[in-house]
Design a protein around this motif. Structure first.
Motif, PDB file in Angstrom:
ATOM      1  N   VAL A  82      52.903  62.367  27.107  1.00 36.55           N
ATOM      2  CA  VAL A  82      51.510  62.848  26.985  1.00 36.55           C
ATOM      3  C   VAL A  82      50.880  63.357  28.286  1.00 36.55           C
ATOM      4  O   VAL A  82      50.049  64.292  28.225  1.00 36.55           O
ATOM      5  N   PRO A  83      51.267  62.871  29.481  1.00 38.53           N
ATOM      6  CA  PRO A  83      50.663  63.465  30.683  1.00 38.53           C
ATOM      7  C   PRO A  83      50.875  64.984  30.760  1.00 38.53           C
ATOM      8  O   PRO A  83      49.965  65.732  31.113  1.00 38.53           O
ATOM      9  N   GLY A  84      52.039  65.439  30.357  1.00 38.51           N
ATOM     10  CA  GLY A  84      52.312  66.889  30.343  1.00 38.51           C
ATOM     11  C   GLY A  84      51.444  67.605  29.324  1.00 38.51           C
ATOM     12  O   GLY A  84      50.925  68.693  29.566  1.00 38.51           O
ATOM     13  N   MET A  85      51.239  66.970  28.180  1.00 37.85           N
ATOM     14  CA  MET A  85      50.396  67.566  27.135  1.00 37.85           C
ATOM     15  C   MET A  85      48.937  67.633  27.616  1.00 37.85           C
ATOM     16  O   MET A  85      48.248  68.616  27.416  1.00 37.85           O
ATOM     17  N   ILE A  86      48.500  66.544  28.292  1.00 40.10           N
ATOM     18  CA  ILE A  86      47.124  66.529  28.806  1.00 40.10           C
ATOM     19  C   ILE A  86      46.961  67.611  29.861  1.00 40.10           C
ATOM     20  O   ILE A  86      45.984  68.356  29.876  1.00 40.10           O
ATOM     21  N   GLU A  87      47.967  67.741  30.716  1.00 38.30           N
ATOM     22  CA  GLU A  87      47.894  68.764  31.786  1.00 38.30           C
ATOM     23  C   GLU A  87      47.776  70.164  31.182  1.00 38.30           C
ATOM     24  O   GLU A  87      46.970  70.987  31.628  1.00 38.30           O
ATOM     25  N   ARG A  88      48.549  70.401  30.109  1.00 36.90           N
ATOM     26  CA  ARG A  88      48.550  71.729  29.479  1.00 36.90           C
ATOM     27  C   ARG A  88      47.463  71.849  28.418  1.00 36.90           C
ATOM     28  O   ARG A  88      47.273  72.897  27.816  1.00 36.90           O
ATOM     29  N   GLN A  89      46.718  70.731  28.200  1.00 38.51           N
ATOM     30  CA  GLN A  89      45.639  70.704  27.195  1.00 38.51           C
ATOM     31  C   GLN A  89      46.112  71.181  25.826  1.00 38.51           C
ATOM     32  O   GLN A  89      45.417  71.934  25.134  1.00 38.51           O
ATOM     33  N   ARG A  90      47.330  70.780  25.459  1.00 36.49           N
ATOM     34  CA  ARG A  90      47.758  70.983  24.070  1.00 36.49           C
ATOM     35  C   ARG A  90      49.042  70.201  23.823  1.00 36.49           C
ATOM     36  O   ARG A  90      49.851  69.973  24.723  1.00 36.49           O
ATOM     37  N   GLY A  91      49.201  69.772  22.565  1.00 35.75           N
ATOM     38  CA  GLY A  91      50.420  69.029  22.199  1.00 35.75           C
ATOM     39  C   GLY A  91      50.346  68.545  20.770  1.00 35.75           C
ATOM     40  O   GLY A  91      49.267  68.508  20.170  1.00 35.75           O
ATOM     41  N   LYS A  92      51.526  68.181  20.230  1.00 36.58           N
ATOM     42  CA  LYS A  92      51.619  67.662  18.855  1.00 36.58           C
ATOM     43  C   LYS A  92      52.455  66.393  18.891  1.00 36.58           C
ATOM     44  O   LYS A  92      53.558  66.398  19.458  1.00 36.58           O
ATOM     45  N   ILE A  93      51.939  65.329  18.310  1.00 31.75           N
ATOM     46  CA  ILE A  93      52.726  64.112  18.158  1.00 31.75           C
ATOM     47  C   ILE A  93      52.762  63.766  16.680  1.00 31.75           C
ATOM     48  O   ILE A  93      51.704  63.776  16.008  1.00 31.75           O
ATOM     49  N   ILE A  94      53.978  63.552  16.164  1.00 33.76           N
ATOM     50  CA  ILE A  94      54.139  63.182  14.755  1.00 33.76           C
ATOM     51  C   ILE A  94      54.879  61.849  14.700  1.00 33.76           C
ATOM     52  O   ILE A  94      55.978  61.728  15.264  1.00 33.76           O
ATOM     53  N   ASN A  95      54.269  60.865  14.073  1.00 31.56           N
ATOM     54  CA  ASN A  95      54.892  59.537  13.975  1.00 31.56           C
ATOM     55  C   ASN A  95      55.485  59.341  12.583  1.00 31.56           C
ATOM     56  O   ASN A  95      54.788  59.527  11.579  1.00 31.56           O
ATOM     57  N   THR A  96      56.758  58.980  12.532  1.00 32.73           N
ATOM     58  CA  THR A  96      57.380  58.709  11.232  1.00 32.73           C
ATOM     59  C   THR A  96      56.926  57.326  10.766  1.00 32.73           C
ATOM     60  O   THR A  96      57.503  56.306  11.129  1.00 32.73           O
ATOM     61  N   CYS A  97      55.844  57.369   9.966  1.00 30.89           N
ATOM     62  CA  CYS A  97      55.342  56.125   9.389  1.00 30.89           C
ATOM     63  C   CYS A  97      56.161  55.841   8.133  1.00 30.89           C
ATOM     64  O   CYS A  97      57.377  56.065   8.116  1.00 30.89           O
ATOM     65  N   SER A  98      55.508  55.391   7.084  1.00 37.90           N
ATOM     66  CA  SER A  98      56.265  55.035   5.882  1.00 37.90           C
ATOM     67  C   SER A  98      55.301  54.728   4.751  1.00 37.90           C
ATOM     68  O   SER A  98      54.127  54.393   5.006  1.00 37.90           O
ATOM     69  N   LEU A  99      55.797  54.780   3.543  1.00 32.97           N
ATOM     70  CA  LEU A  99      55.028  54.261   2.402  1.00 32.97           C
ATOM     71  C   LEU A  99      54.617  52.834   2.738  1.00 32.97           C
ATOM     72  O   LEU A  99      53.552  52.344   2.369  1.00 32.97           O
ATOM     73  N   MET A 100      55.463  52.174   3.552  1.00 31.53           N
ATOM     74  CA  MET A 100      55.199  50.776   3.908  1.00 31.53           C
ATOM     75  C   MET A 100      54.215  50.641   5.050  1.00 31.53           C
ATOM     76  O   MET A 100      53.957  49.559   5.541  1.00 31.53           O
ATOM     77  N   SER A 101      53.615  51.778   5.443  1.00 32.97           N
ATOM     78  CA  SER A 101      52.440  51.659   6.308  1.00 32.97           C
ATOM     79  C   SER A 101      51.275  51.121   5.494  1.00 32.97           C
ATOM     80  O   SER A 101      50.316  50.588   6.048  1.00 32.97           O
ATOM     81  N   ASP A 102      51.374  51.290   4.170  1.00 37.78           N
ATOM     82  CA  ASP A 102      50.291  50.865   3.259  1.00 37.78           C
ATOM     83  C   ASP A 102      50.711  49.790   2.267  1.00 37.78           C
ATOM     84  O   ASP A 102      49.872  49.006   1.827  1.00 37.78           O
ATOM     85  N   LEU A 103      51.979  49.802   1.876  1.00 36.58           N
ATOM     86  CA  LEU A 103      52.401  48.891   0.796  1.00 36.58           C
ATOM     87  C   LEU A 103      53.586  48.058   1.268  1.00 36.58           C
ATOM     88  O   LEU A 103      54.424  48.542   2.029  1.00 36.58           O
ATOM     89  N   GLY A 104      53.664  46.828   0.803  1.00 37.84           N
ATOM     90  CA  GLY A 104      54.804  45.971   1.175  1.00 37.84           C
ATOM     91  C   GLY A 104      55.814  45.899   0.040  1.00 37.84           C
ATOM     92  O   GLY A 104      55.501  46.227  -1.092  1.00 37.84           O
ATOM     93  N   ARG A 105      57.036  45.510   0.406  1.00 39.80           N
ATOM     94  CA  ARG A 105      58.045  45.208  -0.603  1.00 39.80           C
ATOM     95  C   ARG A 105      58.737  43.942  -0.106  1.00 39.80           C
ATOM     96  O   ARG A 105      58.968  43.790   1.101  1.00 39.80           O
ATOM     97  N   ALA A 106      59.055  43.049  -1.009  1.00 36.28           N
ATOM     98  CA  ALA A 106      59.677  41.778  -0.600  1.00 36.28           C
ATOM     99  C   ALA A 106      60.897  42.038   0.286  1.00 36.28           C
ATOM    100  O   ALA A 106      61.636  42.993   0.083  1.00 36.28           O
ATOM    101  N   THR A 107      61.073  41.198   1.269  1.00 33.16           N
ATOM    102  CA  THR A 107      62.197  41.184   2.242  1.00 33.16           C
ATOM    103  C   THR A 107      62.123  42.310   3.279  1.00 33.16           C
ATOM    104  O   THR A 107      63.110  42.573   3.948  1.00 33.16           O
ATOM    105  N   THR A 108      60.956  42.948   3.419  1.00 33.16           N
ATOM    106  CA  THR A 108      60.898  43.995   4.461  1.00 33.16           C
ATOM    107  C   THR A 108      59.741  43.729   5.427  1.00 33.16           C
ATOM    108  O   THR A 108      59.157  44.661   5.979  1.00 33.16           O
ATOM    109  N   GLY A 109      59.413  42.452   5.659  1.00 32.70           N
ATOM    110  CA  GLY A 109      58.260  42.085   6.488  1.00 32.70           C
ATOM    111  C   GLY A 109      58.159  42.735   7.845  1.00 32.70           C
ATOM    112  O   GLY A 109      57.164  43.416   8.137  1.00 32.70           O
TER     113      GLY A 109
END
Ligand code: GCO
Ligand code: CA
Length: 259
Positions: free
Chosen positions: A134-161
């Motif tokens: 991000v320091p490079g992005m801040i210096e250039r005043q532009r950037g894209k960050i994409i985080n691979t979240c999951s359905l499990m960012s919102d919902l749980g399923r047994a055995t995946t705590g």
């Protein structure tokens, strides 16, 4: 008279994208999609053999692909790699924090070091790699960050705590990055995959009972194919999404919309 706007810009030409954990699975599919949309892509992983095989496959498909071996949990390894990329290729315009693992066991059976391993790889790594880029992005005043979240960012399923907790954390880290970095014209968003056929879910794909349950539970009635994630990644990485920030968008065949 309202000016007739030009068509939204979905191209990534001239952009440099780094995708962590991209020698296989969802990460590789995202790297292919970004490359096909014109980005120069840097694949990352810890296994140089698998990584180089993936880079060769992309190059043979006409994608400008490179390898960068570093452990996304090791700050020194990250900083060395990002500095090297800056020298050899140039600054990172698009960062996809995709590296992650799954561990399926009920919480009371999870050892503390296993918990920390999942949180470190799935969540802390996004903080560490973003902090290096991000320091490079801040210096250039532009950037894209994409985080691979999951359905499990919102919902749980047994055995995946641990996984569920890490992906919930990644959703909120996406919002935290947005509120700290959007003022630098950096857009940070999450992709929330539902159930996709990958090496990570192979055991579930092979489990007829689970696959039967999933087909009933998912409005689209099927597993996702990793190629179906690429469109959202390209969109979020493109100028067309410059005013979208702090969002997690689910790609799950409607699963999160259904009882
Ligand atoms: C599981 C799966 C899920 C998928 C996917 C769902 O055990 O339920 O591994 O966690 O990986 O992330 O969104
Ligand atoms: Ca997932």
């Amino acid at each position: 008279m309202t000016p007739i706007a030009s068509a939204p810009d979905f191209t990534l030409s001239g952009q440099r994208a780094l995708v962590t954990g991209s020698s296989q699975g969802i990460g590789l599919a995202l790297a292919v999609a970004l490359g096909r949309a014109g980005a120069q892509v840097v694949l990352n992983g810890r296994n140089i053999t698998k990584l180089e095989a993936a880079v060769v496959a992309l190059q043979e498909a006409g994608i400008d692909a490179h390898a960068s071996v570093f452990d996304v949990q090791d700050e020194a390894s990250i900083n060395t790699a990002i500095a090297a990329l800056g020298t050899t290729l140039g600054p990172i315009d698009i960062l996809v924090n995709n590296a992650g693992m799954q561990l399926r066991r009920s919480l009371e059976q999870i050892e503390s070091h296993e918990w920390r391993q999942v949180i470190d790889l799935n969540l802390t790594s996004a903080f560490l790699v973003s902090k290096a880029v991000v320091p490079g992005m801040i210096e250039r005043q532009r950037g894209k960050i994409i985080n691979t979240c999951s359905l499990m960012s919102d919902l749980g399923r047994a055995t995946t705590g641990p996984y569920t907790a890490s992906k919930g954390g990644l959703k909120m880290l996406t919002k935290a990055m947005c509120v700290d970095w959007a003022r630098h014209n950096i857009q940070i968003n999450g992709i929330g995959p539902g159930y996709f056929r990958t090496e990570m879910t192979q055991a579930l794909v092979d489990d007829a009972e689970f696959s039967g349950w999933l087909a009933k539970r998912t409005p689209a009635g099927r597993w996702g194919e990793v190629e179906e994630l690429g469109g959202l990644a390209v969109f979020l990485a493109s100028p067309a999404a410059n005013f979208i920030n702090g969002q997690v968008i689910f790609v799950d065949g409607g699963l999160s919309a259904a009882l």
